[in-house]
Design an enzyme around this catalytic site. Sequence first.
Site, short mmCIF file in Angstrom:
data_model
loop_
_atom_site.label_atom_id
_atom_site.label_comp_id
_atom_site.label_asym_id
_atom_site.label_seq_id
_atom_site.Cartn_x
_atom_site.Cartn_y
_atom_site.Cartn_z
N ASP A 43 0.85 -1.20 0.00
CA ASP A 43 0.00 0.00 0.00
C ASP A 43 0.88 1.25 0.00
OD1 ASP A 43 -2.85 1.19 0.63
OD2 ASP A 43 -1.42 2.27 1.89
N TYR A 48 2.80 9.97 -0.40
CA TYR A 48 3.84 9.43 0.48
C TYR A 48 5.24 9.69 -0.11
CZ TYR A 48 -0.04 6.69 2.55
OH TYR A 48 -1.22 6.27 3.13
N LYS A 77 -2.84 5.78 -4.41
CA LYS A 77 -4.01 6.65 -4.18
C LYS A 77 -3.90 7.98 -4.91
CE LYS A 77 -3.95 4.62 0.42
NZ LYS A 77 -2.56 4.60 0.89
N HIS A 110 -7.93 9.11 -2.30
CA HIS A 110 -7.31 9.11 -0.96
C HIS A 110 -8.21 9.74 0.10
CE1 HIS A 110 -3.07 9.15 1.00
NE2 HIS A 110 -4.00 8.92 1.91
#
Length: 329
Positions: A43, A48, A77, A110
Amino acid sequence: MKTIKLNNGSEMPIVGLGTWQATDEEVETAINTALEAGYRHIDTAYVYMNEAPIGRALKKWLDSGKVKREELFIVTKLPNFGNHPDRVEKYIKRSLAALQLDYLDLYLVHHPCGLVEREGDMLPRDESGALLVDKETDIISVWKAMEKLVDAGLTRAIGLSNFNSNQIKRITDSARIVPANLQVELHVYFQQRELVAFCHALDISVCAYAPIGSPGLQSFVKMIGDDPEMIPKLSPLTEPVVCKLAEKYNKTPAQVLLRHIIQRDIAVIPKSANPQRIKQNIDIFDFELSNEEMEELNALDKGHKGRLFGEHMLKGINEHPEYPYRAPY
Ligand SMILES: NC(=O)c1ccc[n+]([C@@H]2O[C@H](COP(=O)([O-])OP(=O)(O)OC[C@H]3O[C@@H](n4cnc5c(N)ncnc54)[C@H](OP(=O)(O)O)[C@@H]3O)[C@@H](O)[C@H]2O)c1
């Protein structure tokens, strides 16, 4: 590895590796350790900023033939600032390029609240530090753009993250493709029972983020300039009932917390950059909590008071008309 069957027919491994807050160096090593330990579900997210190192690690494994693409389940996402129908394809293509993949297994919106798009800025804010929310976000038109990604073969499945039941209902009412998955905060102190039942009734699978209580959250909140003192002081890892069961089964508290969630048919994506903990977090298939023990853990639910990722984070996001956490569930 036990899997959860998604409504598009594919199988999502019930344990995946979370990667939020893992640096480039950490995440490459973490992916190697995880794949060696048997993880096949990873994930990540555009925001990120670690899709490229994940992609490098995956490419080495795929090129070596040690793993086949169809054995992997890769999730990323759409960022909040991509919550506009004209931007959805651009962001999945960026993620695919960074991950060095032709398709994703699951692409999630997200968060329901759109943000203003400012190239290279993951958290666009005004001078006061408040997030620059895009109040025009239309989650239905974003979803229609998500559906086109499936048609184009860029992702096998699409889903949502941080959406509440009202928002999910609005989407499913007009959807051509029902979301395959909802990813939300879920742990022993915040069990999300109504939301999970609501999703399961619609054949939407659920994945738990922060499944062991996100002990790294404090440092993130501090880093982005929000007040860590506002986060509820809850530590599932030191909860006496959890520690008692860990001792009984000769397991770690984290393993008990993860087992409690997967026994509810909910996927978990614990994040770790530590090789020993990465291995431990997937080693949860050799014990089973009894019905009484599940009940004992179920009784620890604090409802909304157990939410760790709440209003104290991301100043200004609650000004957005789609702010999700005021609904009952
Ligand atoms: N959709 C969303 O909005 C959203 C939000 C948050 C998270 N997520 C996803 O969900 C994943 C998991 O959530 P999270 O990272 O917030 O929280 P988490 O997985 O509950 O906790 C991760 C933290 O726990 C530590 N840890 C890991 N395994 C441990 C163990 N066995 N014993 C003790 N400590 C352990 C990790 O440190 P070490 O690395 O040092 O082990 C890290 O600080 C994220 O990484 C991300 O992929 C999604």
